[in-house]
Scaffold this motif. Structure first.
Motif, short mmCIF file in Angstrom:
data_model
loop_
_atom_site.label_atom_id
_atom_site.label_comp_id
_atom_site.label_asym_id
_atom_site.label_seq_id
_atom_site.Cartn_x
_atom_site.Cartn_y
_atom_site.Cartn_z
N PRO A 84 48.94 5.17 12.05
CA PRO A 84 48.65 6.19 11.48
C PRO A 84 47.75 7.18 12.55
N LYS A 85 47.75 8.66 12.18
CA LYS A 85 46.95 9.37 13.05
C LYS A 85 45.47 9.00 12.98
N GLY A 86 44.88 8.84 14.20
CA GLY A 86 43.31 8.49 14.11
C GLY A 86 43.00 7.16 14.31
N GLN A 87 44.19 5.97 14.28
CA GLN A 87 43.81 4.87 14.30
C GLN A 87 43.47 4.44 15.61
N LEU A 88 42.10 3.72 15.75
CA LEU A 88 41.61 3.16 16.85
C LEU A 88 42.05 1.90 17.52
N PHE A 89 42.37 1.82 18.74
CA PHE A 89 42.58 0.62 19.17
C PHE A 89 41.82 0.49 20.78
N LEU A 90 41.79 -0.85 21.04
CA LEU A 90 41.00 -1.09 22.18
C LEU A 90 41.73 -1.87 23.25
N VAL A 91 41.51 -1.23 24.54
CA VAL A 91 41.99 -2.00 25.36
C VAL A 91 41.13 -2.17 26.56
N GLN A 92 41.11 -3.41 27.18
CA GLN A 92 40.26 -3.65 28.28
C GLN A 92 41.01 -3.67 29.66
N GLU A 93 40.38 -2.86 30.55
CA GLU A 93 41.07 -2.71 31.82
C GLU A 93 40.25 -3.22 33.06
N GLY A 94 40.21 -4.36 33.45
CA GLY A 94 39.28 -4.51 34.21
C GLY A 94 37.91 -4.56 34.09
N GLN A 95 37.02 -3.86 34.78
CA GLN A 95 35.45 -3.73 34.35
C GLN A 95 35.25 -2.62 33.42
N ARG A 96 36.39 -1.98 32.53
CA ARG A 96 36.26 -0.92 31.65
C ARG A 96 36.90 -1.28 30.51
N ALA A 97 36.46 -0.57 29.44
CA ALA A 97 37.29 -0.67 28.09
C ALA A 97 37.51 0.59 27.83
N LEU A 98 38.62 0.65 27.05
CA LEU A 98 39.30 2.27 26.25
C LEU A 98 39.50 1.80 25.17
N LEU A 99 38.58 2.82 24.33
CA LEU A 99 38.91 2.84 22.92
C LEU A 99 39.53 4.16 22.45
N THR A 100 40.88 3.87 22.25
CA THR A 100 41.92 5.13 22.13
C THR A 100 42.36 5.34 20.71
N ALA A 101 42.53 6.57 20.33
CA ALA A 101 43.22 6.93 19.14
C ALA A 101 44.30 7.88 19.46
N VAL A 102 45.46 7.82 18.62
CA VAL A 102 46.48 8.78 18.95
C VAL A 102 46.32 9.88 17.97
N ASP A 103 46.17 11.22 18.72
CA ASP A 103 45.76 12.37 17.92
C ASP A 103 46.97 13.37 17.49
N GLU A 104 47.89 13.14 18.37
CA GLU A 104 49.29 13.90 18.00
C GLU A 104 50.68 13.38 18.46
N VAL A 105 51.37 13.36 17.81
CA VAL A 105 53.09 12.92 18.33
C VAL A 105 53.80 14.12 17.84
N ARG A 106 54.57 14.52 18.86
CA ARG A 106 55.44 15.67 18.81
C ARG A 106 56.77 15.33 19.69
N ASP A 107 57.88 16.02 19.04
CA ASP A 107 59.03 15.68 19.70
C ASP A 107 59.12 16.34 21.38
N ALA A 108 59.50 15.87 22.02
CA ALA A 108 59.71 16.63 23.37
C ALA A 108 61.08 16.13 24.15
N PRO A 109 62.19 16.60 23.56
CA PRO A 109 63.24 16.18 24.03
C PRO A 109 63.72 16.33 25.53
N VAL A 110 64.62 16.05 26.45
CA VAL A 110 65.04 16.68 27.50
C VAL A 110 66.74 16.60 27.49
N SER A 111 66.93 17.64 28.14
CA SER A 111 68.57 18.05 27.97
C SER A 111 69.14 17.32 29.20
N LEU A 112 70.56 17.19 29.06
CA LEU A 112 71.49 16.52 30.19
C LEU A 112 71.26 17.36 31.36
N ALA A 113 71.27 18.74 31.19
CA ALA A 113 71.36 19.56 32.51
C ALA A 113 70.02 19.51 33.12
#
Length: 369
Positions: A226-255
């Motif tokens: 769900p939008k805004g849900q928090l999840f935590l990832v630890q990366e070495g000596q730091r931690a990242l508390l992250t929330a997905v703010d927006e999801v949008r379509d971003a297609p790329v054409s064959l050309a």
């Protein structure tokens, strides 16, 4: 499944790099070790280096042939060759001075230097043979390019972008109390307020990743949140508390995708041919491991070891795979991101963010509201 953007060598050379004095000097100094291997100061200067002499350094000539070779290695565009010639000539003079004093001090006889020279010679010969043997696999057909495009919609037609907000803090700040607060929090701001009351230092970051950047299973998990849900990832000596703010379509054409797909497929074919040649040579050679501890584990006779051989390193597309999930970051033409690997488009902190996300959300402190 690999993407056509896993390795830096997969990128087409749309333009030659801009030459700077520092780049020219560094390029010249890097090649000094190889130059030592072929140096024979007992030979007359007029015979040692054929070609039109451009300068003389303590009696040792620097020729047009040498300058042209440096120009080719540096990939200097025609419009910059006049300026680059002056810079490269100065770099060659510097290299000659360094080589001369190194020889006088018998540094070329130092065991470590001799070993480095021999290694450089071995690599050059191995790569030259492989280039001659394998050559260029040629450009893939339009049908092959379109087939790859159609079989990987997550990279192209169905590509989606996720904008995420983060709180970046020391890993030591992730205490049971903080996890409990984050479990109940409905936004990053609530967690930030808690960190403020505890005087915990933290930073804020915004990152954008596409479904082409992430492993399929991780991309699917993030898209299901769900939008805004928090999840935590630890990366070495730091931690990242992250929330997905927006999801949008971003297609790329064959050309748009076709040039990179073509480059990737050609590089992959070159790599397959190179590996096949190594396999052939191993199958016809008698290889005895005198130290059995270093023999490949349960490998079939003539099998290629897990580590990519150095002989492949100089071939396009022959760099070792970075593993599944190192997918393309393909732009949509609106300036959101460039076509090419994310490693060339983001800074070190963003690379660390991506590495943390790539390790997956599950099992790393996934937090629900």
């Amino acid at each position: 499944m690999q993407s056509p953007y896993q390795n830096a060598t997969d990128l087409p050379l749309s333009s030659a790099p801009r030459l700077t004095p520092l780049r020219a000097a560094c390029a010249a100094l890097v090649l000094a070790g190889v130059a030592l291997a072929g140096c024979n100061r007992d030979q007359p200067a007029t015979e040692a280096r054929p070609g039109q002499a451009l300068a003389s350094v303590n009696g040792e000539e620097i020729t047009l042939l040498q300058l042209n070779e440096e120009m080719q290695l540096a990939g200097v565009p025609a419009a910059q060759q006049q300026t680059a010639s002056k810079q490269l000539l100065q770099a060659l003079i510097d290299r000659e001075l360094l080589e001369s004093v190194a020889t006088k001090e018998k540094i070329d006889r130092d065991p470590k230097v001799m070993q480095a020279i021999e290694r450089a010679r071995s690599l050059i010969l191995a790569q030259a043979y492989m280039q001659k043997r394998v050559g260029d696999a040629g450009r893939p057909t339009e049908a092959e390019i379109e087939d790859y495009f159609n079989k990987h919609p997550q990279f192209f037609a169905n590509r989606r972008q996720l904008a995420m907000n983060q709180l970046v803090m020391p890993a030591s700040a992730v205490t049971p109390a903080l996890r409990a607060v984050a479990d109940k929090a409905r936004s990053l701001e609530e967690v930030a307020a808690y960190l403020d009351t505890r005087q915990v230092a933290y930073g804020r970051a915004q990152v954008t990743r596409s479904t082409a950047d992430l492993k399929p299973e991780l991309a699917a998990k993030l898209l299901s949140m769900p939008k805004g849900q928090l999840f935590l990832v630890q990366e070495g000596q730091r931690a990242l508390l992250t929330a997905v703010d927006e999801v949008r379509d971003a297609p790329v054409s064959l050309a748009i995708a076709a040039p990179q797909i073509a480059q990737y497929l050609a590089n992959r074919k070159n790599k397959e041919l190179a590996e096949a040649e190594i396999q052939r040579l191993r199958a016809t050679a008698k290889i005895d491991y005198l130290n059995k501890d270093l023999a490949p584990d349960a490998a079939a006779p003539g099998a290629l070891p897990a580590a990519a051989p150095a002989a492949l390193a100089g071939l396009p597309g022959a760099a070792p795979d970075t593993g599944p999930g190192a997918e393309p970051a393909v732009g949509d033409g609106n300036g959101d991101s460039d076509i090419g690997p994310t490693s060339g488009a983001v800074d070190e902190n963003a690379r660390a963010d991506k590495a943390a996300l790539d390790r997956g959300v599950a099992g790393l402190g996934n937090l629900s509201r």
